[in-house]
Scaffold this active site. Structure first.
Site, PDB file in Angstrom:
ATOM      1  N   GLU A   1      35.672  33.352  32.532  1.00 40.11           N
ATOM      2  CA  GLU A   1      34.599  34.342  32.015  1.00 40.11           C
ATOM      3  C   GLU A   1      34.338  33.664  30.509  1.00 40.11           C
ATOM      4  O   GLU A   1      34.768  33.187  29.867  1.00 40.11           O
ATOM      5  CB  GLU A   1      35.393  35.785  31.969  1.00 40.11           C
ATOM      6  CG  GLU A   1      34.369  36.581  31.487  1.00 40.11           C
ATOM      7  CD  GLU A   1      35.059  38.292  31.595  1.00 40.11           C
ATOM      8  OE1 GLU A   1      34.531  39.174  31.524  1.00 40.11           O
ATOM      9  OE2 GLU A   1      36.411  38.195  31.215  1.00 40.11           O
TER      10      GLU A   1
ATOM     11  N   LYS B   1      28.543  40.801  36.317  1.00 43.91           N
ATOM     12  CA  LYS B   1      29.694  41.477  36.483  1.00 43.91           C
ATOM     13  C   LYS B   1      29.437  43.120  36.825  1.00 43.91           C
ATOM     14  O   LYS B   1      28.659  43.601  35.921  1.00 43.91           O
ATOM     15  CB  LYS B   1      30.673  41.353  34.986  1.00 43.91           C
ATOM     16  CG  LYS B   1      31.976  42.010  35.059  1.00 43.91           C
ATOM     17  CD  LYS B   1      32.628  41.995  33.653  1.00 43.91           C
ATOM     18  CE  LYS B   1      34.033  42.205  33.472  1.00 43.91           C
ATOM     19  NZ  LYS B   1      34.717  41.931  32.347  1.00 43.91           N
TER      20      LYS B   1
ATOM     21  N   CYS C   1      36.628  39.013  36.391  1.00 44.03           N
ATOM     22  CA  CYS C   1      37.728  39.679  35.389  1.00 44.03           C
ATOM     23  C   CYS C   1      38.202  41.173  35.862  1.00 44.03           C
ATOM     24  O   CYS C   1      38.834  41.369  36.904  1.00 44.03           O
ATOM     25  CB  CYS C   1      37.248  39.864  33.958  1.00 44.03           C
ATOM     26  SG  CYS C   1      38.815  39.872  32.659  1.00 44.03           S
TER      27      CYS C   1
END
Length: 278
Positions: free
Chosen positions: A43, A115, A156
Site C-alpha cells: 500500500e 480502496k 489493507c
C-alpha cells in the site's frame, strides 16, 4: 499442476516519491531476475505522509504522477504481471485516492482498484486515524487475470470485511491481494489471523505485501509480509519489518482443490432478520 513464482516486496516508503519509486524498482528488478512472474508492492508504495498539508503539496493527479507510467514500463520491460499495491494520487474532486494498479507483461493496465473501506479508528494509546478526512473511498470491486489465474484486489483495512473477499472469490478469484500498511498494534494482534481467515473462508491464495518499520513521517507499520495458502497455511512470511522480498510459488489447482473439499462459496442461504441497525 502449473506453479507460478510470486514475489512480495516489503518497503519502508518515505516522504520522497522519487526515492520510493527507485527503491521499489530495484527490488522489482531483483525479483524478476530471480524468476518471479507476478510481483506485488505494498500500500502507498509511492508516498507515506501522514501530515495533511504536506500530503496534498506532494500528491499529483493520475495523469501527472510518474509512478503509473514508470511501473507500466517496468512490467513491460521485465515481462511480468506487476501489482502496484497502491499509489496515493490526487483525485478529480480534490481528495486523495488510494489506488491499486495491476499491469500486465505488455505494460497495459489490467485493473484499477480504489480502496473501499476507510481506516477511521481509535486504536488506543493515543493513536487514531481518520482516512476518510483526506481520501475518497472507492465503490467497485476489481478482478483480473495474473499469475495464470483470476486475482481479486483489495487494500489493507479492506481485510476486515469478509463480504468483499467472498464476492471476489464467487466471481472466480483464486488469489486475493492485500497490499497493506498495518499499524503495529493492529498488525501484532490481527494481521496473521485475518489473512488466514480470508484464505480459509474463500479457499483462496492470499498475497499480502506490507510496509514495515518507522517511516520518515513518524508512522510505524507492522511489516511481516505474508503468503497464505487456500487451506489457511502460512506458505511464507518475512519475520520482521525491514525492507525485503518474500518469494513463494502458487498454483490455481490448490485453490480449486480447497473449494472442492469445502464448497462453502456455493452454500449461501437467504435469511431474514434482525436487519441492519438504523
Amino acid at each position: 499442476m502449473s506453479r507460478v513464482k510470486v514475489a512480495l516486496i516489503q518497503m519502508r516508503s518515505g516522504t520522497d516519491p522519487e526515492r520510493n519509486l527507485d527503491d521499489a524498482e530495484a527490488m522489482i528488478r531483483e525479483a524478476a531476475g530471480q524468476g518471479a512472474k507476478f510481483v506485488l508492492t505494498p500500500e502507498t508504495t509511492n508516498l507515506v505522509q501522514k501530515d495533511t498539508q504536506r500530503l496534498f503539496e506532494t500528491l499529483k493527479s493520475p495523469v501527472e504522477d510518474p509512478a503509473p507510467i514508470r511501473f507500466a514500463r517496468l512490467a513491460e520491460a521485465l515481462k511480468i504481471d506487476l501489482l502496484a499495491g497502491s499509489f496515493a494520487l490526487l483525485g478529480a474532486d480534490g481528495r486523495a485516492v488510494n489506488r491499486s494498479h495491476l499491469f500486465g507483461p505488455d505494460g497495459e493496465v489490467k485493473a484499477l482498484y480504489d480502496k473501499i473501506h476507510m481506516f477511521d479508528v481509535e486504536i488506543g494509546g493515543g493513536e487514531s486515524w481518520k482516512e476518510s478526512a483526506n481520501y475518497k473511498p472507492g465503490d467497485r470491486a476489481a478482478i483480473a487475470d495474473a499469475a495464470g489465474m483470476k486475482v481479486g484486489l483489495s487494500i489493507c483495512y479492506d481485510l476486515r470485511f469478509p463480504y468483499l473477499y467472498r464476492r471476489l472469490a464467487q466471481a472466480g478469484a483464486l488469489a486475493l491481494t492485500v497490499p497493506s500498511a498495518f499499524t503495529r498494534p493492529t498488525g501484532r494482534a490481527h494481521w496473521e489471523v485475518l489473512l488466514r481467515a480470508r484464505a480459509i473462508e474463500t479457499g483462496s491464495w492470499v498475497l499480502a505485501p506490507a510496509q514495515g518499520g518507522r517511516h520518515e513521517d513518524g508512522r510505524k507499520t507492522w511489516g511481516h509480509s505474508m503468503v497464505v495458502g487456500p487451506w489457511g497455511e502460512v506458505v511464507g512470511a518475512l519475520s520482521g519489518d525491514d525492507p525485503g522480498i518474500l518469494y513463494a510459488e502458487i498454483d490455481a489447482e490448490e485453490a480449486l482443490e480447497a473449494r472442492r473439499r469445502i464448497p462453502a462459496l456455493s452454500h449461501d442461504r437467504e435469511i431474514t432478520g434482525p436487519g441492519k441497525p438504523a
